[in-house]
Scaffold this active site. Structure first.
Site, PDB file in Angstrom:
ATOM      1  NE  ARG A 137      -2.430  18.982  22.628  1.00  0.00           N
ATOM      2  CZ  ARG A 137      -2.931  17.905  23.195  1.00  0.00           C
ATOM      3  NH1 ARG A 137      -2.706  16.714  22.674  1.00  0.00           N
ATOM      4  NH2 ARG A 137      -3.652  17.979  24.290  1.00  0.00           N
TER       5      ARG A 137
ATOM      6  NE  ARG B  93       7.769  15.623  32.324  1.00  0.00           N
ATOM      7  CZ  ARG B  93       6.562  15.086  32.445  1.00  0.00           C
ATOM      8  NH1 ARG B  93       6.431  13.804  32.704  1.00  0.00           N
ATOM      9  NH2 ARG B  93       5.491  15.837  32.331  1.00  0.00           N
TER      10      ARG B  93
ATOM     11  NE  ARG C 232      -9.269   8.502  13.191  1.00  0.00           N
ATOM     12  CZ  ARG C 232      -9.305   7.359  12.513  1.00  0.00           C
ATOM     13  NH1 ARG C 232      -9.918   7.302  11.333  1.00  0.00           N
ATOM     14  NH2 ARG C 232      -8.755   6.264  13.001  1.00  0.00           N
TER      15      ARG C 232
ATOM     16  NE  ARG D 182      -7.106   6.435  25.695  1.00  0.00           N
ATOM     17  CZ  ARG D 182      -7.099   7.679  26.168  1.00  0.00           C
ATOM     18  NH1 ARG D 182      -6.013   8.155  26.754  1.00  0.00           N
ATOM     19  NH2 ARG D 182      -8.161   8.456  26.067  1.00  0.00           N
TER      20      ARG D 182
ATOM     21  CD  GLU E 130      -9.792   5.753  23.943  1.00  0.00           C
ATOM     22  OE1 GLU E 130      -9.099   6.626  23.390  1.00  0.00           O
ATOM     23  OE2 GLU E 130     -10.010   5.723  25.173  1.00  0.00           O
TER      24      GLU E 130
ATOM     25  CE1 TYR F 128      -8.322  16.440  22.328  1.00  0.00           C
ATOM     26  CE2 TYR F 128      -6.659  17.950  23.191  1.00  0.00           C
ATOM     27  CZ  TYR F 128      -7.424  16.803  23.316  1.00  0.00           C
ATOM     28  OH  TYR F 128      -7.298  16.027  24.435  1.00  0.00           O
TER      29      TYR F 128
ATOM     30  CG  ASP G 114      -5.972  19.992  27.014  1.00  0.00           C
ATOM     31  OD1 ASP G 114      -6.343  18.886  26.576  1.00  0.00           O
ATOM     32  OD2 ASP G 114      -4.788  20.367  27.014  1.00  0.00           O
TER      33      ASP G 114
END
Length: 382
Positions: free
Chosen positions: A172, A176, A248, A278, A299, A347, A349
């Site tokens: 995912r 670049r 989780r 993070r 987190e 999962y 989006d």
């Protein structure tokens, strides 16, 4: 014919389904165990600082689906937002996703795109068909970038070695060979100006929809309704009779600061010596606003217990076997459709969640018009 439909959950799935079916003339009751709508994308103003806080962690809307983008803009004004994630590794700050700047900075070089592409390729492992996260990472970026940016973060996020996780998790993420540090590559990206909760409340604002918060729906009451749409945990509908599917969850340590604490919305901390993954600084999710103070979250991922909020389905071999058993039960449950992230144990989006709800509403209405069975799931769990 008007039907009485029960929508369990006031998140994106439940809200969009409720709106579509109410506009088609049905009477919808939406219940949610929490005290607010919008599920895990709930946003709220911090009373001390005035900052709009993403209460259950950061949510940035991004999609290439024009219909979904047009849909959400019916209910909220979206402001353009570019997700520029940073990460701290061995005392230095790098940009994510891994891009040409990250590569040059990490290796102390000044390579052009094709030079960097060849440089990274020379360090990757020859694994034709990676099966695990670790194999995918070694074939994708090589051992040095993997160890620095992916390994520790993944171990903390999932509580296991990347060698135990499927390659699909890493697939995912982009790599670049330009200086583009926009985390997402979708054409439409933004955040609703007044937060996600206001947007979901607007979706639910229809005379055919009744919303009851702090209300727990008992699956034994399903027969009292013409149809039930369940966006809670799939195993929860069956009272976990076969065992619990693995998730989780996240703990958030909130702290406040004066001024700008970290200079960006999200700073990853992949090092194994740091217990959290993070830090998010929430005022940066609304750069069109100005605040003298700041609200931040550290987190901490961990295993999800019975009383915790489930975030990420684990979907390893053991969970998939149990999932197959629950899917078999679901196919036998009368007048119930399982929807969304929890109902299909995937999962998702936000844009995919909305698209599946739109498609399911159309499929349900078509089934009713032809007298055929309603879809059992909004998306295939297996």
């Amino acid at each position: 014919m008007t039907e009485r439909l029960m929508m369990v959950g006031a998140g994106l799935s439940g809200a969009v389904l409720a709106r579509q079916l109410a506009e088609a003339g049905h009477a919808i009751t939406v219940v949610d165990a929490r005290s607010h709508v919008a599920g895990n994308c709930h946003t709220a103003r911090d009373p001390q600082t005035g900052v709009m806080v993403h209460v259950y962690g950061p949510h940035i809307f991004h999609t290439d689906d024009d219909r979904v983008w047009d849909y959400v803009q019916r209910f909220a004004r979206f402001r353009s937002y570019k997700n520029q994630v940073k990460t701290t590794v061995a005392g230095q700050v790098y940009s994510l996703p891994v891009n040409l700047h990250t590569i040059n900075q990490f290796f102390g070089r000044a390579m052009r795109p094709e030079e960097a592409r060849a440089f990274v390729a020379a360090r990757t492992a020859d694994i034709p068909d990676p099966q695990t996260f670790e194999e995918q990472a070694l074939a994708f970026v090589g051992p040095d970038l993997y160890a620095a940016f992916f390994k520790g973060y993944t171990e903390k996020q999932w509580g296991t070695s990347p060698a135990n996780l499927p390659a699909s998790i890493l697939k995912r993420l982009p790599l670049r060979f330009t200086y583009d540090d926009n985390y997402f590559f979708h054409r439409h990206q933004g955040i609703p100006e007044n937060g996600y909760t206001a947007m979901v409340a607007a979706i639910l604002d229809h005379p055919g929809i009744s919303v009851r918060l702090e209300t727990v729906f008992d699956p034994s009451e399903a027969a009292d309704w013409n149809h039930v749409f369940w966006s809670g945990p799939l195993d929860g509908f069956f009272n976990y009779r076969l065992g619990r599917l693995g998730y989780r969850t996240l703990d958030f340590e909130t702290f406040r600061a004066t001024g700008d604490w970290q200079g960006c919305a999200v700073m990853n901390h992949p090092g194994a010596d740091v217990p959290f993954t993070r830090i998010s600084e929430h005022k940066h999710f609304a750069p069109w606003e100005s605040h003298a103070e700041s609200v931040l979250y550290r987190e901490y991922p961990r295993a999800c217990g019975p009383d915790d909020i489930p975030y990420y389905p684990i979907r390893l071999a053991q969970e998939k076997s149990l999932l197959a058993d629950y899917v078999a039960l679901a196919k036998e449950a009368p007048n119930v459709t399982f929807v969304g992230r929890l109902g299909t144990y995937r999962y998702l989006d936000m844009d995919v969640t909305i698209r599946e709800a739109l498609d399911l509403a159309a499929a349900f209405l078509a089934a009713r018009s032809t007298g055929t069975p309603a879809p059992r799931f909004s998306g295939a769990p297996l």
